[in-house]
Write an enzyme that holds these catalytic residues in place. Structure first.
Site, PDB file in Angstrom:
ATOM      1  N   CYS A  91       0.852  -1.185   0.000  1.00 32.18           N
ATOM      2  CA  CYS A  91       0.000   0.000   0.000  1.00 32.18           C
ATOM      3  C   CYS A  91       0.891   1.239   0.000  1.00 32.18           C
ATOM      4  O   CYS A  91       1.894   1.279   0.713  1.00 32.18           O
ATOM      5  CB  CYS A  91      -0.874  -0.014   1.258  1.00 32.18           C
ATOM      6  SG  CYS A  91      -1.954   1.415   1.419  1.00 32.18           S
ATOM      7  N   LEU A  92       0.517   2.237  -0.790  1.00 28.78           N
ATOM      8  CA  LEU A  92       1.313   3.467  -0.868  1.00 28.78           C
ATOM      9  C   LEU A  92       1.420   4.166   0.487  1.00 28.78           C
ATOM     10  O   LEU A  92       2.381   4.895   0.731  1.00 28.78           O
ATOM     11  CB  LEU A  92       0.701   4.433  -1.884  1.00 28.78           C
ATOM     12  CG  LEU A  92       0.655   3.940  -3.340  1.00 28.78           C
ATOM     13  CD1 LEU A  92      -0.047   4.961  -4.217  1.00 28.78           C
ATOM     14  CD2 LEU A  92       2.054   3.646  -3.858  1.00 28.78           C
TER      15      LEU A  92
HETATM   16 CO    CO Z   1      -3.539   1.151  -0.096  1.00 33.63          CO
END
Ligand code: CO
Length: 164
Positions: A91-92
């Site tokens: 996830c970023l």
């Molecule tokens: Co994410």
């Protein structure tokens, strides 16, 4: 277009996003900025809460090619396969963190485009995973809770290599 800061604050990320009801210039600027931000970090998907906006907006770009960019507004999963995929997910908002997460192999999603028109999209494999992960963000749900176990970066790289 501007690159927006990616939020890593878990308390914020756990908030629930609200429906988009007005399809105006402001929404289009958000979409364009999110596209720019996603491309900047070479990501597969991004959700509006990750740039600090609690609205139900998601972008997916499975291939990284500009023509494959998908904009989903108010997206809902309307069909999910019984067949499951169990693979590494990141996830970023959690740089360097990866976990094994089970997702449906295939999903069908109903959403609206930037004009407010209804669209139906289907995804398999990584794209289905991205749909599920990003829609979870709109409900304040994070992959770290769904992961059966976390991976260290070397193990993640190894898995990525073997996938190709
Ligand atoms: Co994410």
């Amino acid at each position: 277009m501007a690159i927006r800061e990616i939020i890593e604050d878990e308390t914020f990320l756990r908030k629930k996003s609200r429906d988009v009801v007005v399809f105006d210039k402001r929404l289009h600027t958000l979409l364009d900025d999110m596209a720019h931000t996603l491309r900047d970090v070479n990501g597969v998907g991004i959700a509006a809460p990750q740039v600090g906006v609690l609205r139900r907006v998601v972008l997916i770009n499975e291939t990284g090619e500009p023509e494959d960019l998908l904009e989903l507004i108010n997206p809902v999963v309307i069909e999910a396969s019984e067949e499951i995929q169990d693979d590494a997910e990141g996830c970023l908002s959690f740089p360097g963190e990866y976990g094994m997460v089970e997702r449906p192999m295939h999903v069908k999603v109903r959403a609206q485009n930037r004009s407010g028109d209804l669209i139906i999209l289907e995804g398999e494999g990584l794209k289905a995973r991205a749909f599920c992960h990003e829609i979870d963000h709109l409900n304040g749900e994070l992959f770290i809770e769904k992961a059966s176990r976390m991976l260290d970066p070397e193990e993640f790289e190894e898995r990525k290599k073997n996938r190709k």
